[in-house]
Write a protein that holds these residues in place. Structure first.
Motif, mmCIF file in Angstrom:
data_model
loop_
_atom_site.group_PDB
_atom_site.id
_atom_site.type_symbol
_atom_site.label_atom_id
_atom_site.label_comp_id
_atom_site.label_asym_id
_atom_site.label_seq_id
_atom_site.Cartn_x
_atom_site.Cartn_y
_atom_site.Cartn_z
ATOM 1 N N PHE A 1 4.110 5.591 -5.507
ATOM 2 C CA PHE A 1 3.952 5.612 -7.062
ATOM 3 C C PHE A 1 2.910 6.629 -7.596
ATOM 4 O O PHE A 1 3.289 7.474 -8.617
ATOM 5 N N VAL A 2 1.841 6.630 -6.886
ATOM 6 C CA VAL A 2 0.632 7.582 -7.293
ATOM 7 C C VAL A 2 1.031 8.994 -7.018
ATOM 8 O O VAL A 2 0.790 9.994 -7.866
ATOM 9 N N PHE A 3 1.713 9.307 -5.998
ATOM 10 C CA PHE A 3 2.348 10.710 -5.669
ATOM 11 C C PHE A 3 3.233 11.219 -6.691
ATOM 12 O O PHE A 3 3.250 12.441 -7.095
ATOM 13 N N MET A 4 3.944 10.224 -7.433
ATOM 14 C CA MET A 4 4.928 10.376 -8.176
ATOM 15 C C MET A 4 4.627 10.708 -9.534
ATOM 16 O O MET A 4 4.862 11.870 -10.303
ATOM 17 N N ILE A 5 3.516 9.753 -10.030
ATOM 18 C CA ILE A 5 2.895 9.996 -11.265
ATOM 19 C C ILE A 5 1.937 10.853 -11.517
ATOM 20 O O ILE A 5 1.510 11.164 -12.748
ATOM 21 N N ALA A 6 1.007 11.011 -10.498
ATOM 22 C CA ALA A 6 -0.082 11.914 -10.553
ATOM 23 C C ALA A 6 0.071 13.235 -11.257
ATOM 24 O O ALA A 6 -0.431 13.960 -12.063
ATOM 25 N N ALA B 1 0.844 -1.333 -0.201
ATOM 26 C CA ALA B 1 -0.059 0.057 -0.156
ATOM 27 C C ALA B 1 0.792 1.191 0.015
ATOM 28 O O ALA B 1 0.498 2.253 -0.714
ATOM 29 N N PHE B 2 2.088 1.145 0.730
ATOM 30 C CA PHE B 2 2.902 2.428 0.868
ATOM 31 C C PHE B 2 3.466 2.709 -0.564
ATOM 32 O O PHE B 2 3.612 3.832 -0.883
#
Length: 260
Positions: free
Chosen positions: A15-20, A9-10
């Motif tokens: 990954f979402v924080f970097m790709i968003a 989950a972390f």
């Protein structure tokens, strides 16, 4: 099991924080409005056309390529022998000398830019392009020495000494034995130095002059007076070029080779 789920989950959150942000920038580049908005209302590619239509972007992009390539090549010509000398030398104070070479990565870029502006432009009064090249050379050299030096630290110098014993000169052994074995390190140093030179802003802002400006500096000046999706379109183009370069490197050298 629970710990593995937490780690997964972390990792997903990171990954979402970097790709968003990249996804948001890509989407806004295709908006038709005159300002950057998310989500977009209508689809358009006119801002990509605007990127190539602006003369200042075209000229500064070519200038950045020239400066980055020249600075990186000169840094390789100076940095490879310097890294080799540091790796082979057993003299005292080698650590201090290595720290001196790597000092530009420790000092803030704005300080380096201001000092170079005072020395190169105001004192020596050298041409703008030469001063910009000298500044970018100073910025890229530490990366070359660090990456190539790491490759040389893993190199078995007994192979070079064996070449000497077989009649090869020291210069010949360096070019025939040492360099072929650190090709991956040189390639990685080239990419890292080139990208840092091309994207550099602090040094470029101080050393730019009339008719000579790098692409990031021109982009910063454009953002100061405009807030249209042209900036997003530029970002998408640069991301696409970066991905293309990584694909080419992966097909030719292999990403794993650059990690050695």
């Amino acid at each position: 099991m629970r710990k593995n789920k937490l780690l997964t989950a972390f990792a997903i959150l990171v990954f979402v924080f970097m790709i968003a942000p990249l996804i948001i920038i890509t989407v806004t580049a295709f908006g038709e409005g005159s300002a950057i908005t998310f989500p977009i209302k209508t689809f358009s590619v006119k801002w990509f056309v605007n990127v190539f239509a602006l003369k200042s972007f075209r000229i500064s992009f070519v200038t950045s390529l020239e400066i980055a390539l020249l600075a990186t090549v000169i840094a390789l010509l100076v940095g490879i022998p310097a890294a080799y000398a540091l790796a082979r030398s057993g003299m005292k104070g080698r650590g201090f000398l290595k720290s001196v070479f790597l000092s530009p990565t420790i000092v803030p870029g704005i300080v380096i830019g201001f000092v170079l502006y005072q020395f190169l432009v105001l004192t020596l009064k050298i041409p703008v392009f030469v001063g910009l090249l000298a500044g970018h050379f100073m910025v890229t050299l530490p990366y070359v020495i660090r990456v190539v030096g790491s490759s040389l630290d893993q190199f078995d110098f007994s192979v070079e000494e064996a070449a000497w014993s077989l009649g090869c000169t020291k210069t010949g052994a360096f070019f025939r034995v040492v360099l072929p074995n650190i090709t991956s390190g040189i390639s990685a140093a080239f990419m890292l130095a080139f990208i840092n030179s091309f994207n550099n802003i602090p040094v470029s802002m101080f050393l730019s002059g009339p008719g000579v400006s790098t692409f990031p500096a021109t982009l910063m000046n454009y953002i100061e007076y405009n807030y249209d999706p042209t900036v997003s379109a530029v970002s998408v183009v640069l991301m696409a070029v970066t991905v293309l370069l990584m694909v080419i490197v992966d097909k030719t050298l292999g990403v794993a080779a650059l990690a050695k």
